[in-house]
Design a protein around this motif. Structure first.
Motif, PDB file in Angstrom:
ATOM      1  N   HIS A 113       0.841  -1.202   0.000  1.00 37.98           N
ATOM      2  CA  HIS A 113       0.000   0.000   0.000  1.00 37.98           C
ATOM      3  C   HIS A 113       0.875   1.250   0.000  1.00 37.98           C
ATOM      4  O   HIS A 113       2.015   1.206   0.456  1.00 37.98           O
ATOM      5  CB  HIS A 113      -0.824   0.097   1.298  1.00 37.98           C
ATOM      6  CG  HIS A 113      -1.626  -1.102   1.646  1.00 37.98           C
ATOM      7  ND1 HIS A 113      -2.976  -1.157   1.465  1.00 37.98           N
ATOM      8  CD2 HIS A 113      -1.274  -2.291   2.204  1.00 37.98           C
ATOM      9  CE1 HIS A 113      -3.442  -2.328   1.897  1.00 37.98           C
ATOM     10  NE2 HIS A 113      -2.417  -3.031   2.343  1.00 37.98           N
ATOM     11  N   HIS A 143      -2.720  -3.194  -3.347  1.00 39.16           N
ATOM     12  CA  HIS A 143      -4.085  -3.034  -2.823  1.00 39.16           C
ATOM     13  C   HIS A 143      -5.054  -2.828  -3.986  1.00 39.16           C
ATOM     14  O   HIS A 143      -6.176  -3.327  -3.991  1.00 39.16           O
ATOM     15  CB  HIS A 143      -4.110  -1.841  -1.857  1.00 39.16           C
ATOM     16  CG  HIS A 143      -5.277  -1.837  -0.929  1.00 39.16           C
ATOM     17  ND1 HIS A 143      -5.576  -0.788  -0.112  1.00 39.16           N
ATOM     18  CD2 HIS A 143      -6.246  -2.775  -0.705  1.00 39.16           C
ATOM     19  CE1 HIS A 143      -6.677  -1.072   0.584  1.00 39.16           C
ATOM     20  NE2 HIS A 143      -7.091  -2.263   0.237  1.00 39.16           N
ATOM     21  N   ASP A 183      -3.648   2.201  -4.760  1.00 41.35           N
ATOM     22  CA  ASP A 183      -2.299   2.152  -4.193  1.00 41.35           C
ATOM     23  C   ASP A 183      -1.684   0.756  -4.332  1.00 41.35           C
ATOM     24  O   ASP A 183      -2.423  -0.230  -4.443  1.00 41.35           O
ATOM     25  CB  ASP A 183      -2.323   2.589  -2.716  1.00 41.35           C
ATOM     26  CG  ASP A 183      -3.197   1.704  -1.826  1.00 41.35           C
ATOM     27  OD1 ASP A 183      -4.339   1.418  -2.199  1.00 41.35           O
ATOM     28  OD2 ASP A 183      -2.708   1.297  -0.760  1.00 41.35           O
TER      29      ASP A 183
END
Ligand SMILES: [Zn+2]
Length: 282
Positions: A60, A168, A178
């Motif tokens: 992330h 993600h 992200d």
């Protein structure tokens, strides 16, 4: 290259001769060893007992500055409740903080799906990387060096399949973006972390597709076969799925359009990592 990154590379080469791990409270923490320096262990938040084996590594960006990220990940934010295992920061220098031991599950993935799996918190280790937006701001070389060492340890320890090292945005299509299109996935794959198609295969497919684009449905089936899970079969949802693929594998063109190069990358990836099917080898 900074002094610290030179030292890091030295550690990488020396391997077992250097032990710089700190802050490992118990053996059950299963800390990364040898090449990974955990700057600090911080209190756990948003964790629960782990009920599934670890089979995924999810990356992330924080979408926040380091101070804000610390606030959120330490549970001090009123509404933004996120748990994570590791945070790779950037300033004043790249270093790694640990917020939760890997034997606990953390709430970083949210509503998510990949292949037959849903809600991947329970089966994953999560790493946040400090970056306001990885679709706009490049990651620093020293930050990526730290991240690579950490990911290598995790991937090896849990024998995580290359196709299970994911953004993600791969597992939350249309909901998350992200760690972003500027994240260096190819560099990670070259370090043994995650999947990447072979250049020769891309070239071969691209020269074929430049003459005639493949059937769109065939390409989408390859994406689904690889692991992507569109929320439904609508045109909009399928376009978001192509965008998610591009954000991971073709960051310079994230528009959801299947042109010859995007189709070639999808076919090359499918050829390398999926069981042979009639659609992959035609
Ligand atoms: Zn995220």
């Amino acid at each position: 290259m900074t002094q610290s990154s030179i030292q890091f590379r030295g550690h990488l080469i020396l391997g077992l001769t250097t032990l710089v791990l700190t802050g490992c409270a118990t053996p059950t923490n299963q800390c990364p060893r040898d090449r990974v320096h955990i700057a600090q262990d911080l209190p756990c938040h948003e964790v629960e007992s782990r009920k599934q084996p670890i089979r995924y590594l999810i990356l992330h960006h924080t979408a926040a500055s380091l101070p804000s990220s610390m606030q959120i990940l330490q549970g001090k934010h009123e509404t933004n409740k996120v748990g994570i295992h590791y945070l790779v920061c950037n300033k004043p220098e790249a270093q790694i903080y640990r917020f939760a031991p890997e034997h606990l599950a953390t709430s970083h993935a949210g509503k998510s799906a990949w292949r037959q799996d849903q809600s991947l918190n329970q089966s994953s280790v999560g790493i946040e990387i400090v970056n306001l937006d990885g679709n706009l701001n490049p990651y620093s070389p020293s930050q990526i060096s730290q991240l690579i060492a950490l990911c290598q340890e995790i991937v090896i320890r849990y024998k995580i399949d290359p196709t299970h090292v994911l953004a993600h945005s791969d597992i939350a299509i249309g909901r998350k973006k992200d760690p972003g299109s500027l994240f260096p996935w190819k560099q990670l794959a070259e370090a043994g972390i995650g999947a990447w198609p072979d250049d020769a295969d891309i070239k071969q497919f691209q020269s074929r597709y430049a003459k005639k684009l493949p059937d769109k449905k065939e390409i989408l089936n390859q994406l689904i076969d690889y692991g992507y899970r569109p929320s439904d079969s609508s045109e909009a949802s399928l376009k978001l799925t192509v965008e998610a693929f591009q954000r991971h594998f073709r960051g310079q063109k994230v528009d959801g359009e299947i042109d010859a190069e995007t189709a070639a990358m999808i076919s090359a990836l499918h050829l390398k990592y999926c069981r042979p099917t009639s659609t992959a080898k035609n």
